[in-house]
Design an enzyme around this catalytic site. Structure first.
Site: not given
Length: 248
Positions: A197-198, A43, A50, A105, A220-221, A75, A7, A18, A45
């Site tokens: 997720h996580d 994703h 992002h 999120t 991702g994260h 997503e 992700n 920036r 949005r």
């Protein structure tokens, strides 16, 4: 074998702080794919905080040119803007999430009973265009029959509570049990199971060891956090190792 989709949203969020083109989303995707990732996830949005629509188009071009055997998973909430974009980029997988545009999120799954009719209509339209469809779902076994009634191909089980219990073995086991029960119920309904997720390297290993039938994890994260230490290529390989362990 569980596929890994990287992700890219965290990298895009960093870039957008920036007005510069770095980190380069395409370069990071290329590194992860060369290291063995099965695909990439984005994703886009509405506020483009992002990944942006332009990123999605550029990633489709990258996959077509250099990685035709890999997948683009897009997503989002199925509004007209999103549906138009996924058709345009020929998303291999479309993961529908019930997010409010203001959410930081994804943090909960669909209410399949209340929103099932709408989802069935959207799923049918997506499948007519050749997309595989996954629905973001809380890990509740009783939800899976309703999820299957939409005609979706897969559910993506929300692993946030499991990931957040990394320092609490009792809660971690409870959440892993809940995920396993939901996965079994989904498979009994003919649905394949994704998860995300996580998820850390260790959490992914525990998840896949307990539920080896998981088709795909989207990460991702935590992956990009690890990449600050190990780099994208090595971190991708570390996650791939976790995805392919089934013996603990």
């Amino acid at each position: 074998m569980t596929d890994l989709s990287v992700n890219l949203n965290v990298a895009a969020l960093l870039r957008n702080r920036r007005e510069h083109p770095w980190p380069d989303i395409l370069d990071l995707a290329r590194i992860a794919l060369n290291a063995g990732a099965a695909g990439v996830t984005v994703h886009p949005r509405p506020d483009e905080r992002h990944t942006r629509a332009g990123d999605v188009r550029a990633l489709r071009a990258l996959l077509d040119a250099e990685f035709p055997d890999r997948e683009l998973n897009v997503e989002g909430y199925p509004d007209p803007r999103f549906l138009s974009l996924v058709h345009e980029v020929r998303a291999d997988q479309v993961t529908l999430v019930p997010d409010d545009p203001a959410q930081a999120t994804s943090d909960h799954g669909w209410d399949f009973e209340a929103q099932g009719v709408m989802l069935a209509e959207v799923v049918a339209g997506l499948k007519e265009h050749g997309h595989r469809v996954s629905l973001f779902s809380d890990p509740e076994a009783e939800h899976m029959a309703h999820a299957a009634q939409t005609g979706a191909d897969r559910v993506e089980l929300y692993t946030g509570p499991f990931g957040g219990s990394y320092n609490d073995p009792g809660t971690e086991k409870q959440e892993l049990d809940r995920l396993a029960e939901a996965a079994a119920a989904a498979e009994a309904q003919g649905l394949k199971v994704n998860a995300g997720h996580d998820l850390t390297v260790n959490g992914t290993r525990k998840l896949v060891t307990r539920i080896p039938s998981i088709a795909e994890v989207s990460i991702g994260h935590a992956l990009f956090c690890d990449a600050l230490t190990f780099g994208i290529a090595e971190t991708t390989r570390r996650y791939l190792d976790s995805c392919n362990l089934s013996d603990g």
